[in-house]
Design an enzyme around this catalytic site. Sequence first.
Site, PDB file in Angstrom:
ATOM      1  N   SER A 208       0.853  -1.190   0.000  1.00  0.00           N
ATOM      2  CA  SER A 208       0.000   0.000   0.000  1.00  0.00           C
ATOM      3  C   SER A 208       0.888   1.240   0.000  1.00  0.00           C
ATOM      4  CB  SER A 208      -0.879   0.000   1.245  1.00  0.00           C
ATOM      5  OG  SER A 208      -0.080   0.273   2.379  1.00  0.00           O
ATOM      6  N   LYS A 209       0.246   2.382  -0.073  1.00  0.00           N
ATOM      7  CA  LYS A 209       0.937   3.677  -0.088  1.00  0.00           C
ATOM      8  C   LYS A 209       2.007   3.794   1.013  1.00  0.00           C
ATOM      9  CE  LYS A 209      -0.457   6.650  -3.208  1.00  0.00           C
ATOM     10  NZ  LYS A 209       0.637   6.504  -4.131  1.00  0.00           N
ATOM     11  N   ARG A 210       1.699   3.163   2.125  1.00  0.00           N
ATOM     12  CA  ARG A 210       2.627   3.191   3.247  1.00  0.00           C
ATOM     13  C   ARG A 210       4.023   2.691   2.864  1.00  0.00           C
ATOM     14  NH1 ARG A 210       2.449  -0.490   7.064  1.00  0.00           N
ATOM     15  NH2 ARG A 210       0.909  -1.757   5.981  1.00  0.00           N
ATOM     16  N   HIS A 211       4.061   1.765   1.920  1.00  0.00           N
ATOM     17  CA  HIS A 211       5.337   1.168   1.523  1.00  0.00           C
ATOM     18  C   HIS A 211       6.088   2.000   0.490  1.00  0.00           C
ATOM     19  CE1 HIS A 211       2.955  -2.405   2.892  1.00  0.00           C
ATOM     20  NE2 HIS A 211       4.056  -2.584   3.567  1.00  0.00           N
ATOM     21  N   GLY A 212       5.436   3.054   0.008  1.00  0.00           N
ATOM     22  CA  GLY A 212       6.086   3.875  -1.014  1.00  0.00           C
ATOM     23  C   GLY A 212       5.171   4.013  -2.215  1.00  0.00           C
TER      24      GLY A 212
END
Length: 434
Positions: A208-212
Amino acid sequence: MIDKVRVRFAPSPTGYLHIGGARTALYNYLVAKHYQGVFILRVEDTDQVRSTEESTKSIFESLQWLGITWDEGPYYQSERRHIYNEYAKKLLDEKKAVYQEDPAKGKAVVFKMPTGKQIVFNDLIHEAIKFESDLLGDIVLVKSDGFPTYNFACVIDDALMNITHIIRGDDHISNTPKQIVLYEALGRPSPQFAHIPLIMGEDGSRLSKRHGHTSVSEYRELGYLPEALFNFLSLLGWSPGDDTEIMDRDEIIKRFTIERVKDKPAQFNIKKLTWLNSHYLKHVSRERLYKLAIPYLSQAGCNISGFPEEKIIKLVDFYRERIRILSEITEATKFFFEDKIIYQMEARQKFIEPQESKEVLQEVYDGISTLQEFNEGSLETLLRRIAESKNLKFQDVAQPIRVALTGTTVSPGIFEVMELLGRQKVQERIKQML
Ligand code: GLU
């Protein structure tokens, strides 16, 4: 295998093309190419609220950029409503579906789930998967706004488009038994199903966005090459059966089969993507590299038009080994375009401040004025002669010049850098330094 493989990618245009969607598209494309089948693009735009034309456009652009081209379509579900209505009516006539009144919104068409049935399908990636119809509940086919639901439109289209294999993300496994029941109700054979395990980030949770960055367009903007992402995505859940990692499009097509897709989640590893990108950067033609680099350079405000094209082609070619992604070209080559060099503090102290360095720079400056020709060959002779006459190692001559010309202690061959900059700039910069 069936006569003619027909597969499809069916994005909902509610955002950009994500890494996961791109992989799904790619696997469908690869199966189509491997079996000389047909790859169909279908836009599932029946969600009136969330679908946008802009998303459709950007999804197409990302697919095209990756070289995932379709043989048929694009079809738009929003333009096929009359077809879904026709089949809804058929199911109503056959009493397999009923109207359901919602006082506030109007009436919907709902399929009555048969009771006491076991639904089993042999997924091509997973084992056999079983569901009890009693646990599935009725299926809304057409919403009260007149638009079909995903499960209904998807089944009608896959049936009418003669799709042989449905290759999609694991997250759709729970829809599959409902779709199978609908195929049966319509008197149509079910296609084969292949559900691809999800992609997770390095911490083991769903990507997800959290990972980049998660969208294809972001990787494009960062300066990843389409062939690198293509290669990378192919390996995100599949392997050719040996350790080969670097494969071009044709080799991947040749070796790709659904049987080799793994039944465990794949891990998104940005280092691997970047490594693949550095590899592919080395093989891009000089002209293509130049074209790819220009937008980054102009965006950074480099004075591109102030130099002949051939010079910039040479410059970026020089630096391709030192960058991993295209956006790094700006940092690597900015010294070339700048009027005032920004010197690294440390480099300056170490290689410029000593008296000896200043003498070297002065001699190089004077020597350059006497050169008939200003090229790599003549510069090499000059610099080596100076080193010898002063009893210095070659590096003791090269480093001060490098710092004076580029502001840093790292650059490709110093003679090339000098020739690229040209006599006038080289002298200006040395003088400025002194
Ligand atoms: N529109 C659906 C999605 O984007 C397609 C799922 C499918 O391939 O059946 O998830």
